[in-house]
Design an enzyme around this catalytic site. Sequence first.
Site, PDB file in Angstrom:
ATOM      1  N   SER A   1      -5.887   5.800   1.368  1.00 53.88           N
ATOM      2  CA  SER A   1      -5.626   4.448   1.837  1.00 53.88           C
ATOM      3  C   SER A   1      -4.342   4.449   2.641  1.00 53.88           C
ATOM      4  CB  SER A   1      -5.472   3.488   0.646  1.00 53.88           C
ATOM      5  OG  SER A   1      -5.011   2.216   1.073  1.00 53.88           O
TER       6      SER A   1
ATOM      7  N   TYR B   1      -2.110   1.232  -7.628  1.00 54.82           N
ATOM      8  CA  TYR B   1      -3.031   1.587  -6.545  1.00 54.82           C
ATOM      9  C   TYR B   1      -2.347   2.509  -5.550  1.00 54.82           C
ATOM     10  CZ  TYR B   1      -6.520   0.971  -2.837  1.00 54.82           C
ATOM     11  OH  TYR B   1      -7.470   1.190  -1.866  1.00 54.82           O
TER      12      TYR B   1
END
Length: 257
Positions: free
Chosen positions: A145, A158
Amino acid sequence: MDRMIAITGAAQGIGRALALHFLERGWRVAALDIDAEALAELAGRAPPERLLSLPGDVSSEREVAIAFEAIASWSSKAPLAALVNNAAIADPFCGPLEDLALADWQAWIDASLTAAFLCSRAALPLLREAHRVTGEAANIVNISSTRSVMSEPESFAYAASKGGIDALTHAMAVSLGPQVRVNAVRPGWIETRDWQKESEREEVEHREKDRAQHPAGRVGRPQDIAGAVEYLLGAGFVTGQHLTVDGGMTVKMIYEE
């Protein structure tokens, strides 16, 4: 010769786009997902000889072992040429750090980073066998990401899981080559609400300011990530790399009005 690709988190969002993309290109697809309902919907899109549906939790060592036993049996029809570690908890926001429970932190880490480790380890003998059979390097592609290199508030777990994915990618590339190439894709803002299972699917309309954040002029689509993965599978001299697919969002300076 037929080729097989295994995709984790394959039933919704980016994973669903990946599965359909490679099915359309003639691959056999082993689809792993914890959501049995969503996986059953995906299974309705392809005949069973092309799509192997494997419900289970890829952060569980036991369930990963069971899944890859099934993939090993299926690989007699086509070598396992590629693994895409896509599974993760999609929502990055966890609230204030002082309120983040250890169990919740661990859930984010396990869903992405631990799962990538477990699945890569389980897939490795099959990927090496594919290299032996075809003479070409097999592939692992990890879905990271842009949050591995930039953050929004209160996305600690995350971000840490995706930073770990980036590090795992280059570590595996150094150790597993030349039989297996390992790369990562870093998606930016990819709209997945219209790629969920039917009961949760939404029609989406983006605002002009959403599109304007991206030099490419739009928000990303899951198909953009599928195209990036396909590129990496064919890029024989690329390994240990992190391909950012974000429409230019992370290179654009944005000022508050």
